[in-house]
Every structure is written in C-alpha cells, then in structure tokens.
Design a protein around this motif. Structure first.
Motif, PDB file in Angstrom:
ATOM      1  N   LEU A 442       0.800  -1.223   0.000  1.00  9.85           N
ATOM      2  CA  LEU A 442       0.000   0.000   0.000  1.00  9.85           C
ATOM      3  C   LEU A 442       0.837   1.278   0.000  1.00  9.85           C
ATOM      4  CD1 LEU A 442      -2.733  -1.024   2.614  1.00  9.85           C
ATOM      5  CD2 LEU A 442      -3.083  -0.681   0.162  1.00  9.85           C
ATOM      6  N   ARG A 443       2.130   1.194   0.226  1.00  6.11           N
ATOM      7  CA  ARG A 443       2.939   2.398   0.398  1.00  6.11           C
ATOM      8  C   ARG A 443       2.840   3.351  -0.796  1.00  6.11           C
ATOM      9  NH1 ARG A 443       7.799  -0.779   3.201  1.00  6.11           N
ATOM     10  NH2 ARG A 443       7.367  -0.221   5.372  1.00  6.11           N
ATOM     11  N   ARG A 444       3.145   2.861  -1.964  1.00  2.00           N
ATOM     12  CA  ARG A 444       3.160   3.746  -3.128  1.00  2.00           C
ATOM     13  C   ARG A 444       1.779   4.305  -3.432  1.00  2.00           C
ATOM     14  NH1 ARG A 444       6.603   6.939  -4.524  1.00  2.00           N
ATOM     15  NH2 ARG A 444       4.835   8.361  -4.595  1.00  2.00           N
ATOM     16  N   PRO A 445       0.724   3.465  -3.450  1.00  2.00           N
ATOM     17  CA  PRO A 445      -0.609   4.029  -3.699  1.00  2.00           C
ATOM     18  C   PRO A 445      -1.038   5.051  -2.650  1.00  2.00           C
ATOM     19  CG  PRO A 445      -0.639   1.647  -3.998  1.00  2.00           C
ATOM     20  CD  PRO A 445       0.687   2.000  -3.414  1.00  2.00           C
ATOM     21  N   LEU A 446      -0.666   4.838  -1.384  1.00  2.00           N
ATOM     22  CA  LEU A 446      -1.035   5.798  -0.345  1.00  2.00           C
ATOM     23  C   LEU A 446      -0.298   7.120  -0.518  1.00  2.00           C
ATOM     24  CD1 LEU A 446      -1.385   3.678   2.926  1.00  2.00           C
ATOM     25  CD2 LEU A 446      -3.157   5.031   1.796  1.00  2.00           C
ATOM     26  N   VAL A 447       0.983   7.051  -0.847  1.00  2.00           N
ATOM     27  CA  VAL A 447       1.735   8.284  -1.089  1.00  2.00           C
ATOM     28  C   VAL A 447       1.065   9.086  -2.206  1.00  2.00           C
ATOM     29  CG1 VAL A 447       3.917   9.213  -1.967  1.00  2.00           C
ATOM     30  CG2 VAL A 447       3.932   7.438  -0.207  1.00  2.00           C
ATOM     31  N   ASP A 448       0.679   8.402  -3.269  1.00  2.00           N
ATOM     32  CA  ASP A 448       0.019   9.080  -4.385  1.00  2.00           C
ATOM     33  C   ASP A 448      -1.308   9.697  -3.946  1.00  2.00           C
ATOM     34  OD1 ASP A 448       2.116   8.277  -5.987  1.00  2.00           O
ATOM     35  OD2 ASP A 448       1.030   6.555  -6.841  1.00  2.00           O
ATOM     36  N   ALA A 449      -2.073   8.962  -3.138  1.00  2.00           N
ATOM     37  CA  ALA A 449      -3.370   9.470  -2.685  1.00  2.00           C
ATOM     38  C   ALA A 449      -3.201  10.689  -1.792  1.00  2.00           C
ATOM     39  CB  ALA A 449      -4.128   8.363  -1.953  1.00  2.00           C
ATOM     40  N   PHE A 450      -2.237  10.655  -0.892  1.00  2.00           N
ATOM     41  CA  PHE A 450      -2.028  11.803  -0.003  1.00  2.00           C
ATOM     42  C   PHE A 450      -1.562  13.025  -0.783  1.00  2.00           C
ATOM     43  CE2 PHE A 450      -3.286   9.669   3.566  1.00  2.00           C
ATOM     44  CZ  PHE A 450      -2.472   8.637   4.001  1.00  2.00           C
ATOM     45  N   GLU A 451      -0.752  12.811  -1.816  1.00  2.00           N
ATOM     46  CA  GLU A 451      -0.301  13.953  -2.608  1.00  2.00           C
ATOM     47  C   GLU A 451      -1.465  14.648  -3.302  1.00  2.00           C
ATOM     48  OE1 GLU A 451       4.274  12.519  -3.693  1.00  2.00           O
ATOM     49  OE2 GLU A 451       2.690  12.438  -5.218  1.00  2.00           O
ATOM     50  N   MET A 452      -2.544  13.923  -3.537  1.00  2.00           N
ATOM     51  CA  MET A 452      -3.714  14.517  -4.184  1.00  2.00           C
ATOM     52  C   MET A 452      -4.437  15.514  -3.273  1.00  2.00           C
ATOM     53  SD  MET A 452      -5.509  11.201  -5.933  1.00  2.00           S
ATOM     54  CE  MET A 452      -4.576  10.026  -6.921  1.00  2.00           C
ATOM     55  N   VAL A 453      -4.415  15.262  -1.977  1.00  2.00           N
ATOM     56  CA  VAL A 453      -5.314  16.015  -1.094  1.00  2.00           C
ATOM     57  C   VAL A 453      -4.625  16.732   0.059  1.00  2.00           C
ATOM     58  CG1 VAL A 453      -7.349  14.627  -1.603  1.00  2.00           C
ATOM     59  CG2 VAL A 453      -5.780  13.870   0.181  1.00  2.00           C
ATOM     60  N   ASP A 454      -3.366  16.393   0.380  1.00  2.00           N
ATOM     61  CA  ASP A 454      -2.678  17.052   1.492  1.00  2.00           C
ATOM     62  C   ASP A 454      -2.427  18.523   1.195  1.00  2.00           C
ATOM     63  OD1 ASP A 454      -0.441  14.476   2.852  1.00  2.00           O
ATOM     64  OD2 ASP A 454      -2.570  14.865   3.142  1.00  2.00           O
ATOM     65  N   THR A 455      -2.467  19.349   2.239  1.00  2.00           N
ATOM     66  CA  THR A 455      -2.003  20.730   2.152  1.00  2.00           C
ATOM     67  C   THR A 455      -0.907  20.924   3.188  1.00  2.00           C
ATOM     68  OG1 THR A 455      -3.563  21.589   3.798  1.00  2.00           O
ATOM     69  CG2 THR A 455      -4.321  21.472   1.503  1.00  2.00           C
ATOM     70  N   ASP A 456      -0.148  22.015   3.060  1.00  2.00           N
ATOM     71  CA  ASP A 456       0.913  22.280   4.034  1.00  2.00           C
ATOM     72  C   ASP A 456       0.343  22.438   5.439  1.00  2.00           C
ATOM     73  OD1 ASP A 456       2.786  22.184   2.041  1.00  2.00           O
ATOM     74  OD2 ASP A 456       2.836  24.367   1.731  1.00  2.00           O
ATOM     75  N   GLU A 457      -0.864  22.999   5.528  1.00  2.00           N
ATOM     76  CA  GLU A 457      -1.461  23.255   6.834  1.00  2.00           C
ATOM     77  C   GLU A 457      -2.169  22.037   7.411  1.00  2.00           C
ATOM     78  OE1 GLU A 457      -2.244  25.063   4.085  1.00  2.00           O
ATOM     79  OE2 GLU A 457      -0.791  26.673   4.439  1.00  2.00           O
ATOM     80  N   CYS A 458      -2.592  21.099   6.547  1.00  2.00           N
ATOM     81  CA  CYS A 458      -3.467  20.028   7.041  1.00  2.00           C
ATOM     82  C   CYS A 458      -3.274  18.738   6.260  1.00  2.00           C
ATOM     83  CB  CYS A 458      -4.925  20.485   6.958  1.00  2.00           C
ATOM     84  SG  CYS A 458      -6.086  19.294   7.651  1.00  2.00           S
ATOM     85  N   PRO A 459      -2.465  17.805   6.771  1.00  2.00           N
ATOM     86  CA  PRO A 459      -2.410  16.474   6.152  1.00  2.00           C
ATOM     87  C   PRO A 459      -3.764  15.788   6.284  1.00  2.00           C
ATOM     88  CG  PRO A 459      -0.597  16.812   7.705  1.00  2.00           C
ATOM     89  CD  PRO A 459      -1.568  17.920   7.926  1.00  2.00           C
ATOM     90  N   ALA A 460      -4.187  15.122   5.241  1.00  2.00           N
ATOM     91  CA  ALA A 460      -5.489  14.457   5.256  1.00  2.00           C
ATOM     92  C   ALA A 460      -5.474  13.281   6.227  1.00  2.00           C
ATOM     93  CB  ALA A 460      -5.848  13.974   3.864  1.00  2.00           C
ATOM     94  N   PRO A 461      -6.578  13.040   6.920  1.00  2.00           N
ATOM     95  CA  PRO A 461      -6.661  11.852   7.774  1.00  2.00           C
ATOM     96  C   PRO A 461      -6.653  10.571   6.951  1.00  2.00           C
ATOM     97  CG  PRO A 461      -8.423  13.423   8.267  1.00  2.00           C
ATOM     98  CD  PRO A 461      -7.804  13.854   6.982  1.00  2.00           C
ATOM     99  N   LEU A 462      -6.261   9.489   7.596  1.00  2.00           N
ATOM    100  CA  LEU A 462      -6.334   8.159   6.992  1.00  2.00           C
ATOM    101  C   LEU A 462      -7.362   7.340   7.746  1.00  2.00           C
ATOM    102  CD1 LEU A 462      -5.342   5.840   5.147  1.00  2.00           C
ATOM    103  CD2 LEU A 462      -3.655   5.314   6.939  1.00  2.00           C
ATOM    104  N   GLU A 463      -8.346   6.829   7.009  1.00  2.00           N
ATOM    105  CA  GLU A 463      -9.310   5.885   7.564  1.00  2.00           C
ATOM    106  C   GLU A 463      -8.991   4.500   7.033  1.00  2.00           C
ATOM    107  OE1 GLU A 463     -12.944   7.379   6.029  1.00  2.00           O
ATOM    108  OE2 GLU A 463     -13.265   8.787   7.679  1.00  2.00           O
ATOM    109  N   VAL A 464      -9.015   3.500   7.889  1.00  2.00           N
ATOM    110  CA  VAL A 464      -8.846   2.121   7.457  1.00  2.00           C
ATOM    111  C   VAL A 464     -10.123   1.378   7.835  1.00  2.00           C
ATOM    112  CG1 VAL A 464      -7.478   0.019   7.613  1.00  2.00           C
ATOM    113  CG2 VAL A 464      -6.356   2.254   7.724  1.00  2.00           C
ATOM    114  N   ALA A 465     -10.844   0.901   6.820  1.00  2.00           N
ATOM    115  CA  ALA A 465     -12.111   0.208   7.035  1.00  2.00           C
ATOM    116  C   ALA A 465     -11.880  -1.293   7.007  1.00  2.00           C
ATOM    117  CB  ALA A 465     -13.121   0.613   5.965  1.00  2.00           C
TER     118      ALA A 465
END
Length: 658
Positions: A442-465
């Motif tokens: 999951l490492r590479r896909p997660l890095v790509d997903a976070f790059e889509m939505v992270d901002t300098d002020e607020c890293p996006a939360p991660l939910e694991v279902a």
C-alpha cells in the motif's frame, strides 16, 4: 551487612506501624502502617480471609499514639486492588494492596504517619522492614535486609532473612533516603527471604491514590511537631537525601513544601500532562528506566531524580511553574504555589531564572498557549465531515471469504465535496495480500493518494475500514517509508490522524447509528465508559443505555474474545466512536496497564470540546510517544473507531473474487 540508617527515622517508622485484628479479639491478622491521618496501608491478602464475605465488617487497628499510649481504633476496608474474579492464595504483586480507614470517633486519633517516597525508581541495596509477629500477643518485629533482585515494575525480592508470620503489610524503609518505599508482602516458604510491593503500585487505586497521598503531603507539610523528631529534619542529614547545602540544590524541606502546595492543586486528569511537564523540566530527556506511569503532580515531582538524588533546584522549580501555567490554562488560580516558586527562585543564580520565569507548556498540550498569551489557543484540527468539508483518504480491507487471512484492498479519496469519494487504486482479484505484506503493497498508492489532497497546513486523515474481527490491526504503527528520516517520525499515526471504520457498515446508515451519532455530536461533554465492566460479561443493554456523550473504552483487544463481543454489541447499538487497546490482555482480570488506559482515555475525552477533536488529540499524544520513545505509554497501542454515518462507505459489491 545492610545499613540501618537514622535511628530517629527508624523509630518514627516503628511508631507508625500497626497490626490488624478482629473486633472480637483473637490472633492478629497481619501488619500495616499509617500513611495519612486515619489511613492505613496493608496487603490485601492480610484482609481477604476475614473480609471475603463481608467487606463492611468493622475490625481493629492497634499500635501506639504519639505519646506512646496504646492505640486501638475501629476501622473498615476502604478499597483493595484485588480482582474480584481472582481465585487461590497466590495474589499477584500488583493486586496485593489494601487501604483501610479509621471510622467513628477514632478518626481523630493522634498518630504518626510515615513519609512515602515520591521517587518511583527501585530503592538501594538495603532496607529495613517493620511489622508485628504473633507470639501469644502481638510483638514488634524489625530486621535489616538486603534487596537482591527486582521483580517486574512493582516487586522486590529479599534473601538471607527469616520473616515470621504476621509481618505482611508492614513498611519497608530505605535507610539511605529515610523514606518508606515498599510494603512487605510475603516470606518464602521453607527458605529465608521474601517479597515486597514497591510503592508505585499504589497508583492503581486511581483517584483514591491521589486523595490519600494529598492528605499525606498536607499532614507532613503542616510542619514539624516541636516535641519530637520529624522525618524531614532527619532526612536533611542523610547523604542520599541530596547535597542540599546551597540554594541551587533541592532539599527535603523544599520537597515537603512543594508537595504540600501541589496537594492543593486540582489533579491533572490523566497521565499525559504529568509525564510531558516532567519531561520538559528534565530538559526533554526521558527519565531513566521503565517507571510506572505518573498519575499525580506528586508523581511528576518524583521523576526529577537521578538515581535517588534530586536534580538541581531549577528543574523542580521549572516543573512547578509548568504546573502553575497548566492550571491557569484550565481556569484555576494556583496563586500560593506560584508565589512560593517565585520566592524560592531568589536563591537560584539569576542566569537560569528565565527557564522558570518564561516557562511555556509543551507544544500540542491542552490547554496550549499561543504567542499572544492565554487568550490565543492553538487550534485542534476538527475531523472532516458535514459542513466542515475536508479531504480524507480511506483504505478498505476485505478478507477473502475462502482465505480470511488474506485481503483485497481499495483506496478511496474524498475531496471534501458533496459528491462523495472516488476509488484511486485497488487490488480486488487474485490471491489477495497477506497481513505482513499489506503496508509494503500500500505504500506507493497511499503516497500518491495523499499527494492529491494534502495541504501544508493540514495532512489528510487516513481511515482504514475493516470488519470488526480485524480491529486490532495496529494501522497507526504503519510506516510509509522503510527507513525514516532522523528529524521526522515515519509512523502514520504520528504524521496524520489515523482512525478505523467498520467495513460492514457500508451503505445507508441504520437508525441506531444515526441517532447515536447525532446524540454524541450534540453532547455537552464526553465521557469514557469502561467496557466491559471488570468482572462482568458484556450485555447489549449496557451499550444501548449509555448516555449520548458516552464513548466505550476497552483496555483489551476489540477483535476477539470478551473485547470482540463487547465491540460487536457497541456497533449494533450504533456507537460511532470507541477506544481500545490492540495489544495482548490477560484472559482473566486486568493488566497493570489497564488502569492507565482508562485514566488516559478519560483525560483525552474530557479535554475535547466535541468528538471531531478526538482524532487530532490522539495524534498529538502519538506524536509525544514518538518523541519520548515511551514504550509504556497508555496510548501506545490504543486505536480509535471514528465512523461517521454522514459519510458512509459506498455500498459496493463485495470485493471478494468472483
């Protein structure tokens, strides 16, 4: 030969030691000792044979008063640490303590109280044990001993001394510091030697521990009695009490005054505040060894030692000033403590005054003061949802129906708009992925997903279902890089908010879930409910009848056994927020860590203005754990369910193979 220390302190210990006996007379049960006005500490096994069927039974405490006149007072068991489900005579060290309280007119008896050490480190190589032995009538017994080994967090072992029956529950005095450090537990059968319970085990009494120790510190802080020797004056003469001949050094008298003043400050409400303030006072250096978690301001004072010698006075004054700032941030007024700190600071070289006068709370602590002063509070990030918007990355993990130890996975990104989430990567065919390989895959896909939505002020939360049976997957310990940077923690639970969701709640939310969530969001305050109640099996109505602001707290894994049953009932009752410990738990009774988990969770919940703050507050705690390398922290293995029905998982076809 063991050292025996100061004869005056030895005599004070003897005077505070008592024995316990039935109100009807007969053979004494065992020993104990006064720790605060009207309070006697002893072993639980001394009382259990006599009070097992009637804990309200009145019995007698017998010893001496100040003027050496006989003391005989009525008493009752206030609390013991015994697990109600424990069977047999071999009581674990951490459960074998009891607090006894004088009752009726005897509460005002004028008796001695021992000085209890605030330092949680193991004592020196020698000690002195006091107690009583039955010999027709109870006779006083005393012996110098050698401490040979240490048994876990709370146990001390002795050899080469024959302990008579009856001394269990007596005080163990460290002659080097002039403080009581343990409670005598048992002798070894058919051999010389025995065991004792180190004082930090008292912390397992929770709020009662804090109130009794506050009474202890106020009693000693009232000042010495002019007609007799006192603990503090004599400790001043002991080398291990500290080299306290100049104002730059911390003396036993300083300690007595500080602890007396701390006893009047409201309790910290949990472990994190004490540990973080003490660590900052130590120059951000963790205390040595593996010490039990501190629960009171007194415990934090006890972390400022190197071995058994106190650190320089500036460290203690810094800690006390941090307590002042913390209490002011909560709306309190610790004026007496602050005034004494300022007065005591005059004896310290001016070059180090700014460490105290400009003391600031650690970053991320609640309440956190910004640069603008007490009116500027650094924000806690609310969790995305509803009108708040905000991006979220979700990983769905589906166990294969024919191979439940392997998973299919899908990663979704929610941009914060009203159109819902979209899948960005998946593996939903073939043999699936083994648990040990999940994060690597999951490492590479997660890095790509976070790059889509992270901002300098607020890293996006991660939910694991996940399905509830897999809730003990410690996803907050996942790392996106195999090798972390020296200046940056590699753990996902430190970098961003990480929570779990119930994969089986896909699709339209049911009524119980919606109603429970709306009640939680509208609650004026949040509280933790121990789940299941120790010694009782979980029942569905326990969860259905919880107050709107109640959050289930499990000190055990939630994916199996009793914890698994409790979690399933919580989900069925509609709970969307819960806390649990993912690591191992005894099949019967509780681990010594469990009380810390419950206290820490209560502190976390009590600080939050609403549930949306909880994931970020837990992330800040995880950040502190990462910085301090504190493997014993209550939250190290804690996971959080945060399952918002306002943003349900899409109701898709099962991800299993066709």
């Amino acid at each position: 030969m063991p050292e025996t220390g100061d004869p005056h302190i030895d005599d004070l210990t003897r005077t505070a030691t008592v024995h316990l006996v039935s109100a009807a007379g007969g053979t004494m049960w065992g020993s104990g000792f006064f720790v605060a006005p009207g309070w006697v500490l002893t072993c639980a096994h001394v009382l259990r044979p006599h009070l097992g069927r009637d804990r309200e039974q009145i019995f007698h405490v017998e010893g001496e008063q100040f003027d050496r006149l006989p003391l005989r007072a009525e008493a009752r068991l206030e609390a013991w640490l015994l697990d109600d489900g424990l069977r047999g005579d071999d009581i674990p060290v951490e459960q074998d303590l009891a607090l006894v309280r004088l009752v009726g007119d005897d509460v005002e008896v004028d008796h001695e109280c021992v000085w209890l050490s605030d330092c949680a480190e193991a004592p020196g190589a020698s000690a002195v044990v006091h107690g009583f032995r039955p010999d027709g009538q109870p006779l006083r017994w005393r012996s110098a001993i050698d401490i040979r080994t240490y048994d876990g967090s709370y146990g001390l072992r002795f050899t080469d001394t024959e302990f008579p029956k009856g001394v269990s529950g007596g005080p163990v005095l460290d002659p080097h510091t002039g403080a009581v450090v343990a409670v005598m537990k048992s002798r070894r059968l058919e051999r010389d030697g025995g065991r004792a319970i180190a004082l930090p085990a008292l912390r397992r009494f929770g709020d009662l521990y804090q109130s009794v120790l506050a009474e202890h510190d106020r009693w000693h802080g009232a000042g010495p009695r002019p007609d007799r020797a006192n603990w503090i004056d004599r400790q001043q003469e002991l080398p291990a009490g500290g080299l306290h001949r100049t104002p730059e050094q911390w003396s036993p008298d300083d300690r007595r005054t500080a602890l007396n003043l701390l006893a009047s400050v409201p309790g910290p409400g949990g472990v994190p505040a004490v540990a973080r303030l003490a660590r900052k006072a130590r120059g951000n250096i963790a205390p040595p060894g593996s010490l039990p978690e501190p629960r009171s301001w007194r415990d934090g004072h006890g972390l400022l030692y190197e071995g058994h010698r106190p650190m320089a006075a500036i460290a203690f004054l810094h800690y006390l000033k941090l307590v002042v700032e913390y209490e002011r941030g909560r709306g309190g007024d610790p004026a007496r403590l602050d005034a004494w700190v300022n007065a005591r600071l005059r004896g310290v070289p001016p070059v180090v005054h700014t460490v105290v006068t400009e003391a600031r709370l650690p970053e991320g602590m609640f309440p956190v003061l910004g640069p603008g002063g007490p009116d500027e509070v650094l924000p806690v990030l609310p969790y995305p949802g509803g009108e708040r918007g905000g991006a979220v990355v979700t990983v769905e993990l589906e166990p294969l129906s024919d191979a439940p130890d392997r998973f299919y996975w899908r990663i979704r990104v929610h941009d914060g708009d009203r159109e819902g989430s979209r899948p960005v990567d998946e593996q939903c065919h073939g043999d699936g992925v083994a648990p040990a390989d999940l994060i690597r895959r999951l490492r590479r896909p997660l890095v790509d997903a976070f790059e889509m939505v992270d901002t300098d002020e607020c890293p996006a939360p991660l939910e694991v279902a996940l399905p509830a049976d897999y809730f003990d997957t410690a996803v907050h310990r996942w790392q996106l890089t195999e090798m972390g940077r020296l200046y940056l923690s590699p753990y996902l639970g430190v970098q961003r908010r990480v929570v779990l969701r119930d994969l089986d709640r896909r699709g339209e939310p049911d009524r119980e879930w919606l109603v429970r969530w709306e009640g939680l969001m509208a609650a004026e305050e949040l509280s933790g409910v121990t789940t299941p109640v120790p010694g009782r099996a979980p029942r569905p109505h326990h969860f259905a009848e919880m107050a709107p602001g109640a959050v289930p707290v499990l000190c055990r894994p939630a994916g199996r056994g009793v914890g698994g049953a409790a979690m399933r009932m919580a989900l069925e009752a509609g709970h969307g927020v819960a806390l649990w410990h993912t690591d191992a738990h005894p099949e019967r009774g509780c681990h010594e860590r469990c009380a810390a988990v419950r206290a820490g969770a209560a502190d976390l919940l009590g600080q939050a203005k609403d549930p949306t703050e909880l994931p970020d507050r837990l992330r800040r705690i995880r950040e502190d754990i990462s910085e301090t390398k504190d493997a014993q922290h209550w939250a190290e293995g804690v996971a959080m369910l945060y399952d918002d029905p306002g943003r349900p998982l899409p109701d898709l076809d099962r991800l299993d193979a066709p």
